[in-house]
Design a protein around this motif. Structure first.
Motif, PDB file in Angstrom:
ATOM      1  N   ASN A 102       0.828  -1.204   0.000  1.00 37.58           N
ATOM      2  CA  ASN A 102       0.000   0.000   0.000  1.00 37.58           C
ATOM      3  C   ASN A 102       0.863   1.254   0.000  1.00 37.58           C
ATOM      4  OD1 ASN A 102      -2.827  -0.483  -0.136  1.00 37.58           O
ATOM      5  ND2 ASN A 102      -2.781  -1.373   1.906  1.00 37.58           N
TER       6      ASN A 102
ATOM      7  N   TYR B 264      -9.367  -7.599  -0.966  1.00 33.27           N
ATOM      8  CA  TYR B 264      -9.026  -6.612  -1.985  1.00 33.27           C
ATOM      9  C   TYR B 264      -9.636  -6.972  -3.338  1.00 33.27           C
ATOM     10  CZ  TYR B 264      -5.515  -5.644   1.576  1.00 33.27           C
ATOM     11  OH  TYR B 264      -4.893  -5.367   2.765  1.00 33.27           O
TER      12      TYR B 264
ATOM     13  N   LYS C 226      -2.699   4.031  -4.594  1.00 33.69           N
ATOM     14  CA  LYS C 226      -4.042   3.538  -4.892  1.00 33.69           C
ATOM     15  C   LYS C 226      -4.057   2.472  -5.985  1.00 33.69           C
ATOM     16  CE  LYS C 226      -6.400   7.792  -3.505  1.00 33.69           C
ATOM     17  NZ  LYS C 226      -7.351   8.861  -3.922  1.00 33.69           N
TER      18      LYS C 226
ATOM     19  N   ASN D 299      -6.740  -2.445  -3.455  1.00 31.70           N
ATOM     20  CA  ASN D 299      -7.921  -1.613  -3.238  1.00 31.70           C
ATOM     21  C   ASN D 299      -8.992  -2.399  -2.500  1.00 31.70           C
ATOM     22  OD1 ASN D 299      -6.775   0.569  -4.668  1.00 31.70           O
ATOM     23  ND2 ASN D 299      -7.453  -0.318  -6.618  1.00 31.70           N
TER      24      ASN D 299
ATOM     25  N   SER E 132      -6.571  -5.511  -8.248  1.00 29.71           N
ATOM     26  CA  SER E 132      -5.534  -4.778  -7.528  1.00 29.71           C
ATOM     27  C   SER E 132      -4.553  -5.690  -6.800  1.00 29.71           C
ATOM     28  CB  SER E 132      -6.171  -3.810  -6.528  1.00 29.71           C
ATOM     29  OG  SER E 132      -6.795  -4.511  -5.461  1.00 29.71           O
TER      30      SER E 132
END
Length: 288
Positions: A104, A248, A109, A113, A252
């Protein structure tokens, strides 16, 4: 000679295939599965051919026609509240793990996610959903799958039985031929409960669900079963492999999964080099 004359071409013989199926087993229930897949824009074209055939079969064939599809987990789906809550719980757990915190920090971003979104309100109540779209699969794949969803909903609304369930991520030849996907598949199970299944397992489970849909009067595949939203057709019998409950979004975790795979591959070599370094150091300083 038999090989040369067997099979048919969905691109060039679409009307012939339709006419043959319309008259096949007259007066008896009939199920048609739309399972053809091709890479790129050809996937959209072959899906259009299958759609033209299934549309006419539903409208013209006597005895009733039921349709069967396999949905992809890498799509936007309505999900049960239980799956939403499980994804939230998994996020709270994984967000505290050092590896996830590091990714992260490095990726901003782009990586990891949150797989939890607020429900949307509509006719029939609140609906929870998951964003499983994989950009790497491209727009043609998403379009082809959307066409199948449209036909499934329309056919069911007109009284046809429609079995359309999510199949899990599976290590098929068409997927693992892409080395990036193959590497990612090796690392994705780190993000529990995500799991990649062998083709034999996926086939067995999806066939069992298909038989259930075709024979169980209370199945959502039966148009007499009431749904709060037509898209719930794709969520009841989902075998999503953990995508809906993962911490997540699937799109991602790809890069993070590849890194996990190569770190696992490199671990034995790193340990061996470390051991050699320690041995040479001990020898150099006269400790041995």
């Amino acid at each position: 000679e038999m090989y040369a004359s067997s099979g048919c071409n969905l691109f060039t013989e679409t009307p012939l295939i339709r006419d043959w199926l319309v008259d096949l087993y007259p007066g008896k229930p009939f199920t048609v599965g739309s399972y053809a897949y091709l890479n790129g824009a050809l996937h959209v074209q072959v899906s259009l051919a299958m759609d033209a055939i299934t549309r006419d079969l539903c409208e013209r064939r006597e005895g009733g026609t039921s349709l069967a599809y396999l949905c992809t987990p890498t799509d936007l789906h309505l999900i049960p509240k239980e799956a939403h809550d499980a994804a939230q719980a998994n996020y709270e757990e994984f967000s505290k793990k050092p590896y996830c915190m590091l990714m992260n920090l490095l990726g901003g971003k782009k990586f990891l996610n949150k797989n939890v979104r607020k429900p949307v309100s509509g006719e029939g109540g609140e609906f929870y959903y998951v964003n499983g779209i994989s950009v790497a699969q491209g727009p043609n794949y998403a379009m082809a799958k959307r066409m199948q969803h449209w036909r499934a909903i329309i056919a069911r609304s007109k009284g046809n039985i429609v079995s359309s369930n999510v199949a899990p991520s599976t290590s098929t030849a068409s997927v693992v031929q892409n080395r990036t996907f193959a590497w990612a598949y090796e690392g994705m199970p780190y993000f529990t409960p995500y799991e990649i299944f062998a083709p034999e397992t996926s086939k067995s489970v999806m066939i069992a669900i298909l038989f259930h849909d075709l024979n169980e009067a209370l199945s959502v595949a039966n148009p007499k079963t009431a749904l709060a939203n037509p898209n719930q057709l794709f969520s009841s019998g989902s075998f999503h492999g953990g995508v809906w409950r993962c911490a997540y979004e699937i799109d991602s975790i790809g890069e993070c999964s590849v890194i996990l795979y190569f770190s696992r591959v490199a671990a034995p070599y790193a340990l061996a080099l470390g051991g050699l370094g320690m041995a040479f150091g001990a020898k150099y300083f006269g400790l041995v």
